[in-house]
Every structure is written in C-alpha cells, then in structure tokens.
Design a protein around this motif. Structure first.
Motif, PDB file in Angstrom:
ATOM      1  N   PRO A   6       5.302  14.972   7.088  1.00 53.81           N
ATOM      2  CA  PRO A   6       3.867  15.242   7.204  1.00 53.81           C
ATOM      3  C   PRO A   6       3.216  14.971   5.838  1.00 53.81           C
ATOM      4  CG  PRO A   6       5.128  17.300   7.171  1.00 53.81           C
ATOM      5  CD  PRO A   6       6.124  16.183   7.255  1.00 53.81           C
ATOM      6  N   PHE A   7       2.004  14.480   5.863  1.00 54.17           N
ATOM      7  CA  PHE A   7       1.353  14.190   4.591  1.00 54.17           C
ATOM      8  C   PHE A   7       1.112  15.493   3.832  1.00 54.17           C
ATOM      9  CE2 PHE A   7      -2.149  13.507   1.717  1.00 54.17           C
ATOM     10  CZ  PHE A   7      -1.784  12.315   1.114  1.00 54.17           C
ATOM     11  N   ALA A   8       1.414  15.499   2.542  1.00 55.93           N
ATOM     12  CA  ALA A   8       1.177  16.713   1.741  1.00 55.93           C
ATOM     13  C   ALA A   8       1.033  16.332   0.279  1.00 55.93           C
ATOM     14  CB  ALA A   8       2.346  17.690   1.913  1.00 55.93           C
ATOM     15  N   ARG A  21      -1.009  15.487  -3.362  1.00 58.98           N
ATOM     16  CA  ARG A  21      -1.970  14.405  -3.615  1.00 58.98           C
ATOM     17  C   ARG A  21      -3.393  14.715  -3.141  1.00 58.98           C
ATOM     18  NH1 ARG A  21       0.236  10.663  -6.928  1.00 58.98           N
ATOM     19  NH2 ARG A  21       1.985   9.468  -6.109  1.00 58.98           N
ATOM     20  N   ALA A  78       2.986   1.944  -9.001  1.00 61.70           N
ATOM     21  CA  ALA A  78       4.360   1.457  -9.102  1.00 61.70           C
ATOM     22  C   ALA A  78       5.056   1.521  -7.740  1.00 61.70           C
ATOM     23  CB  ALA A  78       5.123   2.301 -10.111  1.00 61.70           C
ATOM     24  N   ALA A  79       6.155   0.823  -7.643  1.00 61.51           N
ATOM     25  CA  ALA A  79       6.920   0.806  -6.396  1.00 61.51           C
ATOM     26  C   ALA A  79       7.292   2.223  -5.987  1.00 61.51           C
ATOM     27  CB  ALA A  79       8.186  -0.021  -6.595  1.00 61.51           C
ATOM     28  N   GLY A  80       7.066   2.544  -4.725  1.00 60.25           N
ATOM     29  CA  GLY A  80       7.558   3.812  -4.188  1.00 60.25           C
ATOM     30  C   GLY A  80       6.766   5.054  -4.555  1.00 60.25           C
ATOM     31  N   VAL A  81       5.613   4.932  -5.232  1.00 64.11           N
ATOM     32  CA  VAL A  81       4.889   6.170  -5.599  1.00 64.11           C
ATOM     33  C   VAL A  81       4.208   6.828  -4.415  1.00 64.11           C
ATOM     34  CG1 VAL A  81       4.330   5.979  -8.052  1.00 64.11           C
ATOM     35  CG2 VAL A  81       2.918   4.811  -6.366  1.00 64.11           C
ATOM     36  N   LYS A 131       1.880   4.720  -2.203  1.00 66.62           N
ATOM     37  CA  LYS A 131       0.618   4.006  -1.962  1.00 66.62           C
ATOM     38  C   LYS A 131       0.357   3.825  -0.475  1.00 66.62           C
ATOM     39  CE  LYS A 131       2.255   0.399  -4.041  1.00 66.62           C
ATOM     40  NZ  LYS A 131       3.579   0.868  -4.486  1.00 66.62           N
ATOM     41  N   ASP A 141       0.649  -3.877   0.735  1.00 66.07           N
ATOM     42  CA  ASP A 141       1.338  -4.796  -0.185  1.00 66.07           C
ATOM     43  C   ASP A 141       0.558  -6.085  -0.379  1.00 66.07           C
ATOM     44  OD1 ASP A 141       3.350  -3.010  -0.657  1.00 66.07           O
ATOM     45  OD2 ASP A 141       4.629  -3.751   0.948  1.00 66.07           O
ATOM     46  N   ARG A 179       1.265  -3.372  -5.552  1.00 67.48           N
ATOM     47  CA  ARG A 179       2.236  -2.880  -6.527  1.00 67.48           C
ATOM     48  C   ARG A 179       1.836  -3.315  -7.924  1.00 67.48           C
ATOM     49  NH1 ARG A 179       8.482  -3.749  -4.924  1.00 67.48           N
ATOM     50  NH2 ARG A 179       8.384  -2.202  -3.278  1.00 67.48           N
ATOM     51  N   ALA A 205       7.940   8.908  -4.815  1.00 72.69           N
ATOM     52  CA  ALA A 205       8.009   9.501  -3.477  1.00 72.69           C
ATOM     53  C   ALA A 205       9.171   8.934  -2.666  1.00 72.69           C
ATOM     54  CB  ALA A 205       6.690   9.260  -2.745  1.00 72.69           C
ATOM     55  N   HIS A 243      12.124  11.136  -1.116  1.00 71.73           N
ATOM     56  CA  HIS A 243      12.415  11.173   0.321  1.00 71.73           C
ATOM     57  C   HIS A 243      13.892  10.866   0.576  1.00 71.73           C
ATOM     58  CE1 HIS A 243      10.319  10.451   4.436  1.00 71.73           C
ATOM     59  NE2 HIS A 243      11.407  11.173   4.550  1.00 71.73           N
TER      60      HIS A 243
END
Ligand SMILES: Nc1ncnc2c1ncn2[C@@H]1O[C@H](COP(=O)(O)OP(=O)(O)OP(=O)(O)O)[C@@H](O)[C@H]1O
Ligand SMILES: [Mg+2]
Length: 909
Positions: A5-7, A9, A33-36, A38, A109, A137, A196, A200
């Motif tokens: 679930p979004f949380a 930020r 950056a990659a994987g933050v 976005k 992307d 990115r 993130a 995960h």
C-alpha cells in the motif's frame, strides 16, 4: 513482489500533485535515482486524475522499445502507421483516444523513450493538448525533447531523494500491518540508503526467511553487523543480489579488486587503494559509482558506493583470493606505518583473515580496541585467538571478563576454571577479580563474590592491589543498590592517589551510589570527573563508558530532568556511533532513552526503542529492556501482554541482586493497574516504597509513593513524600509531594497547578493524570465549570500521550465514578463476571453487584459491552471522550501548543 500500500512520502506527494495540476505548467517530471520510488509516486499522482474530465493514458518506455520509432506508444496507436507525417498522426490518435477528455500522459522511464515517441509527447504537451506525469532516472541520458519539457518550462521538474527514516517507518507499518521497532528502521535505512526497491526486496526475503518477525506487537528484523560477514547472518536474497549485480555491471580485474579491497577494508585511504591496485582503477571505480571518495581528516578516504555492494563483492570473492587480498592489505598498510589507533585492530583482523596468524600482544591490544568499540563478537574472537597464540593468563582473564559482559557467563567460567593459579601476586589478584565478577554477574552469587574478594585481600601485601580489590567491592555494592556501603568505602579511597583506571572505576561506582542515595547533583559531578579523564582509562577498561552514561541518565530520571537524560544519551550515542555490532552500550542507551520516553508519556517511542535490545540474544541489558518494555505495555493498559513480557524479562536476567529487582517491582504496580486491580496496585506501590526506604533508596521510594498518588491514594503518603522532597535532589520529587498534598486535600486548583509543573518538566503523563484528578476534585466540590475546564486540559495533555491508559486517565472517560466503582466497571468492561470481580477485589458478591449497578446508573449504560465502549479510547479505540471534551470547551485544547504534540505533528502522518 506483492505491491505495498502506498505510504510515507506525504510531503513529496503533496508537492507532486500540486505541480501536476499547476495551471501555469502542463505536468510534472519526477526525477530520481534508480529504485527510489518514482514510478510508485507517479502512479499515486495519476490516481488523482481518475475523473471524467481526464483520460489517463499510460506509456511505459523500456530498453526493448527504445530503438523502435513510436515503440513506447505502440499500445496507444493503431498497428499501421500512415505514410508521411507520423508525428501529427500519432498526436491526433492519442487525442482521439481520450474521447473529448484531456489526455494525461503517464510516462514511466522517460529516459528510455524512442525519439519519435518523445517528440509526440513533447508536441502534445507544448500545444496544450495533454498533460504529462513522467518519471526519469537521474544520471541517464534522455532524449532532448524529454529534457525540453522542463527546460522550456512546459512541465515542472521534481527531484526525489531517498526515503527518510520516517518514510521507512511508515512504509513498513503499512506494508506489515504493524509498527517496526527502531533498530529495524535504523538498520534498513542504513543498508538501503533510502532505496525503496532494495527495501521492498529485503523485507520480502526476510519475511520468507523468517528473519523479519512480529514479536510482542512489533516487527523486528534479526540482522548482524553490516560491515562484517557475521556468522549466522542471512545471505542476501538472490533477486536482490541480481539487482545489485545489474547495477554494478561487469567489472574488469582491477575494478573488481578496488571494489573488493574497499569491501574488506572500508574506510580505506584512496592512496592505499592506488598502491594496492592502480590510480587509474581507483579513479574509474569512483566514476562508476562503485566507491565514493571523500576527504576526512585531511586524507582521501574511500567507501563503498552503496552498503549492499560489499555483500555482493564478498560473495563474489572465493576463499583463496579473499585470503590473498587480506594478506595484501596487511603488507601495504603495515608498510605505510599503522599510524592511526584503529590500525592495530584492522591490521590484526586482516592478519587473522589472511590466515597469517598474529602475535599475542597485538591480538590482546586489538581485542581491547574492539571491546572499546562495543563489538563483542569481534572482541571475543580476538581474545580467543590470543589464547592459543600464547597470550597466557592475561588473555584468559581478558576473555573471561569479556564473556561476562557479553552475558555468556558459563563460557567465562569455563575459561576461568581452566586457568592455572598464577604465581605472581598481580595476576593472582586480576584472576580473583574476574572470578568475583563472574560469581556476581554471571551466576547471581553476590555473597560468594564478596567473600572471595575478602579472602584475596587478606593475602595481598601491595597497597595498590588492595585498592583494586576495594574498588571492585565498591562496584558490586553500588550495583547491588547498596549506596550506604558503596559511599562509606569509596570516600576514603578517593582521597588517596590512584591510577587513572582505578580512580575512574571508583568514581563511577560512587556516582551510582550517590544517585541511588538521591544526591543526583553530586552524582553528576562524579560522572563528569570520571569522563573528563577518559583518555587515560578507555583502552584499559572500555566497559566503563556505558555504565557511566547510564548513571548520568539515571540521575535525570530520578530528578525529573529530561534534559540531563538527553545530554547523557547524546554523549553515549556519540561514544558508540559508527561502531559495529550490537553492544551493551546500545542496550543501556535504549534503556535510558526508553525510560525517558515513558516519563514523557511517549509510549510508542518507548516501545520502539526498547524492543530490539529486548530481543537481543547476548546482552546484559536484555532483562532491563524487557522489563521497561513491559512497563510501557502496562501503561498502555495491556496488562496481560505486560505480564508475559515481564515473565520473559525475569527469565532472561539472572542477576536478581541488582536494582533490576526494584524496577520489576515498580512494573508490577502498573501491571496490576492495567489488569483493573487498582487497590492491589496501590498496595504493591506502598510495599516497594517501604522496602526502598529500608534499603536507603529515596529515588525508588519517591517513585513508588508517587505511583500510589497517581493511582488515587494520597493521604497516607503525603507526609513521607514531603520529607523526601527535602532530601532528594530535583523537581520531580517536589512535584510528587505537591501532587500528594493537593490530592489528599481534594484541591482541584492545586492539582491543576501540579499538572502545569509536570508539563513544564515534560512529564506529560504525570501532568495529564494530575489534571484528570483535578477534574474529579472540582466536580466533587461542586465546581462544574471548573471541572469542565480541567477535563479539557486533561484531555489536551492526554493527547500528548496517545497510547496511555492509566486509571487516572480512564477516570476521564467516567468522571463520576468512585475509585472502587471504576475498578469494578473496568473489570466488567473486560468481560469479568460478578463472581470473578468479587474474588479479585476480595469483596463480597453483593458489594461487587452494588458497585456495578452504581456504575451503570452513573454512566447511563446497561451492559458490559456499552461499558467497554466508554473505555474504548483507552483500548486503541477512537478518542470519543476527547471529542466530547472539546465540544464542551471548544478551543481550549489548542490554547497552548504542547511540545510533544507539535513534535509528533511534524513527524507523523
Ligand atoms: N511510497 C511508497 N509506498 C509503497 N511502496 C512503495 C513506495 N515507494 C516505492 N514503493 C515500492 O518500492 C519499489 C520500488 O519503487 P519504484 O518502482 O516506484 O521505484 P523507481 O524509482 O520507479 O525505480 P526504477 O528506477 O527502477 O524505475 C516498488 O515495489 C514500489 O511499489
Ligand atoms: Mg520506475
């Protein structure tokens, strides 16, 4: 990977939504950056466009489509493109797809867009025929028409940084359905650096592996120190390894060498790295983000580009090459002269890792350094290596002391038993001291320990060695909460000249004794004297750092000066920061911080802080942390869970001769209260007070007596509290005495003034309770208006301690009940039958029924269920009472900003 679930930020999302809907612009480009996170943020922003004025059209650019003209738009366009101007055709097709609504292009992307698709998107946005929400990115080349979106001010650019620890905490809470403890958040922050995707992955695999578990209501991730490949540490999940490998990419031999050396020896001098590999490789590694180089202490130091790179690098490096790398490190760093203090430790560990073997002296020296750094596993390993290397009795004593501190007393005892009786007096005394500590701390046999010290003293002639024995005896007396003996023995000793280490130890024990004796100002002076000479003793007795800080904090707790606790924990944090592994230091730090949070009424923080150390396997403070955790649970009103935790605490802590026993007794008071047995809770408090008085412990005594006041019994304790206020340092006891007098007199105004006093100290739970009691007193005095104001004040204060559910606060929900009626009502609300209530409270069945009928009548309810509803605010339910009170006195609650409330508002969702 199941989506979360979004949380977290919250701020970023708010800004992005504002940007995306900004009339002056036509959308937003989310850069990071990659994987933050976005794409996830973009998805949330796009959800806001799900209405009948907008048509959200998703465009996902990938590596595979990046070479195909209009490849990214394939899903939105008819299969066959016409001859001629495809840009206009594609743009019109997209507008047509929106069927009269405004297209909102969700471009994921965007750096991977093919030139054609990018041109179409740019043209639609530039001509106002579409809005855009794109992700990009950072650091990747992107088509010109994409960067033109913000360069030409068509869309806003928003840069997204890594997740903060608050984000991670909220994300985990949402994803796991319950809060994580603080250590888990700190660890995950550190290893993921706010990424993130990594978060995960790590969480999913830890759940699958069973290393992320819910214990006593909180999630805890079992993990070892990051910097060492700790035995027993779960290896990284294969998918995560793949992700990181992808990021690292293929490496040439020299690049792999730079990465591996950095992984093994971080932080490592850039010059050393150049010598080990080559200047060129180091520069290239930095350029590729494999390492980061920064200037520290006027020298260039390299660290890994990301903490997780180290894990992968270690995994990739087979045994022989690994040993060679360590041997190289020994050769090069030893050649440059081992200038820094920590080089001894590093150099020795590298020697062990390389299989070269080491001499006993550096092993012992390195062990002391590791111990000073609170790295118990490493220290034990070094001491264990020193024994077969010829370290002799000195190494054995060091190892035994260490094992005792790591709460492995059985192993310590085995080492001591195997040690031959030394001939020289000095070593003989050292061995006796170690044996005495092991008897007291390890096996709970204080009298035998004291007897052993006395026997040894009788055979020793050297005065300095006799002093060493006296110092140990003082230490044991202070720890046993026997301030009278400790103070009597330490005064003459400290008048004599002593070595730095012995003096520091004597000062530390005297400080603790002074603190227990209520002389916290003198205690703080002794702590500060000992700490000011730290350079002279830290390497010899590193284990003294944390007890000194604990005493410092304890002074603040007994005297009610939270600023003192804050200074102590800040100094302690600085002393253990950057150090690997879990430590006694961290445990006592958690204990001090946890107790302070309890006093502030911030029970959520208390639970989060105390949780992880309470579950650690090998620490002296485990029992203490578990006990304090139980106290916090009890104050939250969860008596049964608190009882279970306390049982676990008692099972873990073997040293019943210390002050631990008194904390346990104080916790039992609040467990009884949480179970609804207020009268028994009061009796328990009074008995803790009596035994503390007999032992000469005014600090514990005033806390216990005040507990009785908080539970509603003031008259029998007011005189003694007034006496204690005259002999114990600090504001806390004076307010407690004032509280007792005000309650005994039924003086509502004075109770409110006491509440303000507690609030000023930051003791919010005490403040809320005094205000709640003021409400009852004013009502009984017939001052209905005053009572309403007091209730509003009490509710407002109680809002600073959201989880607290003590009897005084529960009274707020049912202000007209007598103490007995409240007790009976609470037990009834918890589903107890009349008979059970009668048995528990030692009253007749008839009396129990009468009390309950009275309570029903006063509250206007007819069933236990309705009764439970009334107390719901204190059982994790909604604060209906608060709303009621606010309605009665609108605006009163906001009259004065509550410090802790404000803190929380800036931090919480
Ligand atoms: N605020 C959030 N709430 C819940 N889950 C999130 C949040 N942010 C990120 N995630 C999850 O973390 C993972 C990575 O996030 P996401 O895919 O959005 O990152 P990204 O920056 O788009 O990565 P990439 O650079 O690879 O495209 C995903 O599983 C996503 O669902
Ligand atoms: Mg993405």
């Amino acid at each position: 990977m199941k989506p979360w679930p979004f949380a977290g930020r919250e701020k970023e999302l708010e800004t992005l939504i504002r940007f995306a809907r900004d009339r002056a612009a036509r959308g937003v480009v989310i850069v990071g950056a990659a994987g933050v996170g976005k794409s996830r943020l973009a998805a949330e922003v796009l959800r806001g466009f799900a209405d009948d004025r907008h048509a959200v059209l998703r465009i996902r650019a990938t590596k595979a489509t990046s070479d195909i003209p209009n490849g990214a738009l394939a899903d939105l366009l008819p299969a066959r493109a016409p001859e001629g101007n495809t840009l206009r055709w594609a743009a019109e097709e997209i507008v047509a797809r929106a069927a009269g609504r405004l297209p909102v292009l969700g471009v994921d992307d965007a750096h991977l867009l093919d030139g054609h698709s990018a041109g179409v998107i740019h043209s639609l946005v530039a001509t106002g025929r579409a809005r855009v929400v794109a992700t990009l990115r950072s650091g990747e080349p992107a088509p010109d028409t994409v960067t033109a979106l913000w360069r030409d001010h068509l869309a806003r650019r928003a840069d997204i940084g890594p997740l903060g620890d608050g984000d991670i905490r909220r994300l985990l809470t949402a994803a796991l359905g319950g809060p994580p403890d603080e250590a888990t958040v700190v660890h995950l922050c550190r290893v993921t650096e706010g990424n993130a995707l990594f978060l995960h992955e790590i969480v999913d695999s830890a759940l699958a592996a069973g290393t992320l578990q819910r214990l006593r209501g909180m999630w805890h991730l079992a993990h070892g120190p990051l910097a060492d490949a700790a035995p027993g540490d779960a290896p990284l999940a294969p998918r995560l390894v793949e992700l990181i490998r992808d990021r690292i990419g293929t490496l040439s031999g020299p690049l792999a060498a730079v990465l591996e050396f950095t992984a093994f020896a971080e932080p490592i001098g850039a010059r050393t790295l150049s010598t080990l590999v080559s200047e060129e490789a180091v520069l290239l590694a930095e350029e590729r983000g494999l390492i980061r180089v920064a200037v520290e202490d006027r020298r260039e130091v390299a660290r890994l580009g990301h903490p997780l790179y180290g894990e992968v690098a270690r995994e990739r490096c087979p045994g022989l090459r690994r040993r060679r790398r360590y041997a190289e490190l020994v050769r090069v760093v030893a050649a440059t002269g081992m200038r820094r203090r920590e080089d001894v430790l590093r150099g020795t560990v590298w020697r062990l890792e390389s299989g070269l073997g080491a001499d006993p002296e550096p092993l012992v020296a390195a062990c002391r350094l590791a111990w000073a750094a609170h790295d118990y596993p490493l220290a034990v390993r070094l001491a264990e290596a020193a024994l077969p290397a010829g370290g002799g009795v000195e190494a054995a004593i060091l190892l035994a002391n260490l094992l005792d501190h790591a709460q492995l007393p059985d192993r310590a005892r085995a080492v001591l038993d195997a040690t031959p009786e030394p001939a020289d007096e000095s070593t003989r005394v050292e061995l006796a001291l170690a044996r005495a500590s092991n008897l007291a701390w390890g096996t709970d046999r204080l009298p035998e320990a004291m007897a052993l010290l006395a026997r040894t003293e009788g055979t020793v002639t050297d005065p300095a060695r006799r002093d060493a024995i006296t110092v140990r005896r003082i230490g044991l007396a202070a720890s046993a909460a026997d301030p009278r003996s400790a103070l009597a023995w330490s005064a003459p000793l400290l008048d004599r000249p002593l070595g730095a280490a012995l003096r520091a130890q004597a000062l530390s024990s005297r400080a603790l004794a002074l603190c227990y004796a209520g002389r916290t100002t003198e205690a703080l002076a002794a702590v500060s004297k000992a700490l000011s000479g730290m350079a002279g003793w830290r390497d010899t007795i590193p284990a003294l750092v944390s007890p000194l800080h604990s005493t410092w904090a304890l002074c603040g707790l007994f005297s009610g000066d939270l600023a003192v606790v804050g200074e102590a924990t800040a100094s302690m944090t600085a002393a253990v920061s950057g150090q690997r592994g879990w430590s006694r230091g961290e445990g006592s730090l958690a204990l001090s911080r946890g107790h302070a949070a309890i006093l502030r009424g911030d029970l959520d923080s208390a639970l989060a802080v105390l949780h992880a150390p309470a579950h650690h396997e090998t620490a002296v403070t485990v029992g203490g942390c578990l006990g304090a955790y139980a106290l916090a649970q009890a104050l939250c009103g969860d008596g049964r869970a608190a009882q279970e935790t306390l049982d676990a605490a008692l099972a873990r802590n073997r040293t019943t001769w210390t002050a631990f026993g008194r904390w346990v007794a104080l916790t039992r008071v609040w467990i009884a209260a949480a179970l609804g047995e207020t009268s028994r809770a009061i009796d328990l408090a009074l008995s803790v007070a009596a035994s503390s008085r007999a032992a000469g412990l005014p600090g514990f005594e005033h806390i216990a007596l005040h507990d009785a006041v908080r539970l509603g019994r003031a008259a029998p304790v007011r005189a003694r509290l007034a006496e204690l206020a005259a002999v114990h340092d600090g504001e806390r006891v004076r307010l407690a005495a004032r509280h007792a007098a005000a309650l005994a007199d039924g003086d509502g105004g004075e109770l409110l003034a006491t509440a303000t006093g507690f609030e000023r100290l930051g003791l919010m739970l005490h403040a809320a309770e005094a205000a709640a009691q003021a409400t009852g007193a004013l009502r009984r005095a017939g001052d209905e208006r005053g009572a309403r104001r007091a209730a509003a004040e009490a509710w407002s204060l109680a809002a600073s301690c959201p989880r607290a559910a003590t009897p005084a606060l529960r009274c707020l929900a049912a202000p007209d009940l007598t103490v007995r009626e409240l007790e009976v009502a609470q037990l009834g609300a918890a589903g107890r039958s009349h008979r059970e209530v009668a048995e528990r409270l030692h009253i007749s069945l008839r009396t129990a029924q009468n009390h309950r009928n009275q309570a029903y009548q006063k509250l206007g309810v007819n069933s236990a269920a309705e009764l439970a509803g009334i107390f719901a605010r204190f059982d994790g339910g909604t604060p209906t009472g608060l709303k009621r009170a606010e309605a009665a006195a609108p605006g009163l609650g906001e009259r004065r900003p509550r410090r802790h409330l404000a803190d929380r508002a800036s931090d919480g969702p």
